[in-house]
Scaffold this motif. Structure first.
Motif, mmCIF file in Angstrom:
data_model
loop_
_atom_site.group_PDB
_atom_site.id
_atom_site.type_symbol
_atom_site.label_atom_id
_atom_site.label_comp_id
_atom_site.label_asym_id
_atom_site.label_seq_id
_atom_site.Cartn_x
_atom_site.Cartn_y
_atom_site.Cartn_z
ATOM 1 N N GLY A 96 -1.583 -3.898 0.283
ATOM 2 C CA GLY A 96 -0.729 -4.004 1.465
ATOM 3 C C GLY A 96 0.706 -3.556 1.271
ATOM 4 O O GLY A 96 1.508 -3.637 2.199
ATOM 5 N N TYR A 97 1.053 -3.062 0.083
ATOM 6 C CA TYR A 97 2.434 -2.640 -0.163
ATOM 7 C C TYR A 97 2.842 -1.451 0.711
ATOM 8 O O TYR A 97 3.948 -1.410 1.237
ATOM 9 C CB TYR A 97 2.645 -2.268 -1.630
ATOM 10 C CG TYR A 97 2.555 -3.404 -2.604
ATOM 11 C CD1 TYR A 97 3.371 -4.523 -2.485
ATOM 12 C CD2 TYR A 97 1.667 -3.351 -3.668
ATOM 13 C CE1 TYR A 97 3.303 -5.555 -3.396
ATOM 14 C CE2 TYR A 97 1.585 -4.383 -4.591
ATOM 15 C CZ TYR A 97 2.403 -5.487 -4.452
ATOM 16 O OH TYR A 97 2.335 -6.503 -5.359
ATOM 17 N N ARG A 127 6.111 -0.531 7.563
ATOM 18 C CA ARG A 127 6.550 -1.311 8.738
ATOM 19 C C ARG A 127 8.050 -1.589 8.686
ATOM 20 O O ARG A 127 8.746 -1.497 9.696
ATOM 21 C CB ARG A 127 5.781 -2.628 8.806
ATOM 22 C CG ARG A 127 4.368 -2.500 9.289
ATOM 23 C CD ARG A 127 3.680 -3.849 9.311
ATOM 24 N NE ARG A 127 2.326 -3.737 9.813
ATOM 25 C CZ ARG A 127 1.379 -4.638 9.613
ATOM 26 N NH1 ARG A 127 1.647 -5.732 8.908
ATOM 27 N NH2 ARG A 127 0.177 -4.466 10.102
ATOM 28 N N THR A 159 1.682 -0.536 3.621
ATOM 29 C CA THR A 159 1.837 -0.988 5.000
ATOM 30 C C THR A 159 3.124 -1.790 5.160
ATOM 31 O O THR A 159 3.890 -1.582 6.111
ATOM 32 C CB THR A 159 0.626 -1.834 5.435
ATOM 33 O OG1 THR A 159 -0.556 -1.034 5.313
ATOM 34 C CG2 THR A 159 0.774 -2.325 6.867
ATOM 35 N N GLU A 160 3.385 -2.695 4.236
ATOM 36 C CA GLU A 160 4.581 -3.544 4.294
ATOM 37 C C GLU A 160 5.859 -2.703 4.252
ATOM 38 O O GLU A 160 6.776 -2.890 5.059
ATOM 39 C CB GLU A 160 4.542 -4.523 3.125
ATOM 40 C CG GLU A 160 5.652 -5.538 3.118
ATOM 41 C CD GLU A 160 5.474 -6.571 2.002
ATOM 42 O OE1 GLU A 160 6.517 -7.000 1.454
ATOM 43 O OE2 GLU A 160 4.324 -6.945 1.683
ATOM 44 N N THR A 199 11.647 -6.502 1.664
ATOM 45 C CA THR A 199 10.596 -7.116 2.471
ATOM 46 C C THR A 199 10.174 -8.385 1.739
ATOM 47 O O THR A 199 10.795 -8.757 0.738
ATOM 48 C CB THR A 199 9.390 -6.164 2.618
ATOM 49 O OG1 THR A 199 8.754 -6.027 1.342
ATOM 50 C CG2 THR A 199 9.798 -4.808 3.174
ATOM 51 N N GLU A 200 9.123 -8.991 2.189
ATOM 52 C CA GLU A 200 8.659 -10.205 1.531
ATOM 53 C C GLU A 200 8.352 -9.956 0.053
ATOM 54 O O GLU A 200 8.686 -10.767 -0.806
ATOM 55 C CB GLU A 200 7.401 -10.731 2.235
ATOM 56 C CG GLU A 200 6.873 -12.013 1.650
ATOM 57 C CD GLU A 200 5.621 -12.510 2.352
ATOM 58 O OE1 GLU A 200 4.868 -13.270 1.711
ATOM 59 O OE2 GLU A 200 5.379 -12.125 3.511
ATOM 60 N N ARG A 201 7.739 -8.795 -0.250
ATOM 61 C CA ARG A 201 7.299 -8.531 -1.621
ATOM 62 C C ARG A 201 7.930 -7.310 -2.277
ATOM 63 O O ARG A 201 7.688 -7.053 -3.447
ATOM 64 C CB ARG A 201 5.777 -8.364 -1.650
ATOM 65 C CG ARG A 201 5.028 -9.585 -1.149
ATOM 66 C CD ARG A 201 3.535 -9.385 -1.171
ATOM 67 N NE ARG A 201 3.144 -8.243 -0.329
ATOM 68 C CZ ARG A 201 2.055 -7.522 -0.509
ATOM 69 N NH1 ARG A 201 1.220 -7.800 -1.488
ATOM 70 N NH2 ARG A 201 1.770 -6.513 0.305
#
Length: 187
Positions: free
Chosen positions: A112-113, A119, A115-116, A10-12
């Motif tokens: 937010g990890y 998703r 959730t990220e 993911t992004e992170r």
């Protein structure tokens, strides 16, 4: 993908399949009483129990249901271990109805990890793995996990009272199930 290669990015986050060599990370994660609060009442999991009970079960999922399993999460920028996620059908359940789960270090909470990662796994379930429905559950009093489920797009389905071997604080309020069907996800 090889056994320890990247499963999803993911992004992170970078998620990779869990391996037997991850046992010390799992022990470290489960040693935090706050991480284990809604699972065992704060009791840590021993290295022996991780090696003899949990890891064999975690490693079995991709053999039964390719594409599914347990995944170690690392912060992409630093490589720091954050915890794990799972996306897997329950035993004796249809392969196209996987359960989503996560357990993150307290230092990773509120960023937010969860959730990220959730998703991304939900998207993978619907777009690549043929899932019809993804569900998740937690204790009714676990507001943090419930917020993650809602932010990830899952909707409250029901409150239920399972037959758990040990009662822990808050279990008298039951457990909750959240879910998302593929048709709802497409919208």
């Amino acid at each position: 993908m090889d056994e320890a290669g990247t499963y999803l990015e993911t992004e992170r986050l970078t998620l990779r399949r869990i391996t037997e060599s991850d046992a010390p990370l799992l022990v470290e994660l489960d040693a935090d009483p706050e991480v284990m609060r809604y699972l065992t009442g704060g009791v840590p999991t021993s290295l022996e129990r991780i090696r003899t009970h949990f890891l064999p079960r975690m490693l079995e999922h991709p053999k039964r249901n390719p594409g599914y399993g347990f995944f170690v999460a690392h912060e992409k920028a630093t490589g720091e271990f954050l915890g794990w996620f799972h996306l897997r059908p329950e035993p004796d359940a249809p392969a196209d109805v996987p359960e989503l789960g996560y357990r993150l270090r307290r230092a990773a909470w509120g960023k937010g990890y969860a959730t990220e990662g959730s998703r991304a796994l939900i998207e993978k379930a619907f777009t690549e793995l043929g899932a019809k429905r993804v569900f998740a559950g937690t204790m009714a009093v676990n507001q943090g996990s419930r917020r993650v489920m809602e932010k990830a797009g899952l909707r409250y389905v029901r409150t239920y009272f399972g037959d758990w071997p040990e009662q822990i604080e808050g279990s008298e309020h039951g457990d909750v199930e959240y879910a998302l069907d593929r048709s709802e996800w497409r919208k």
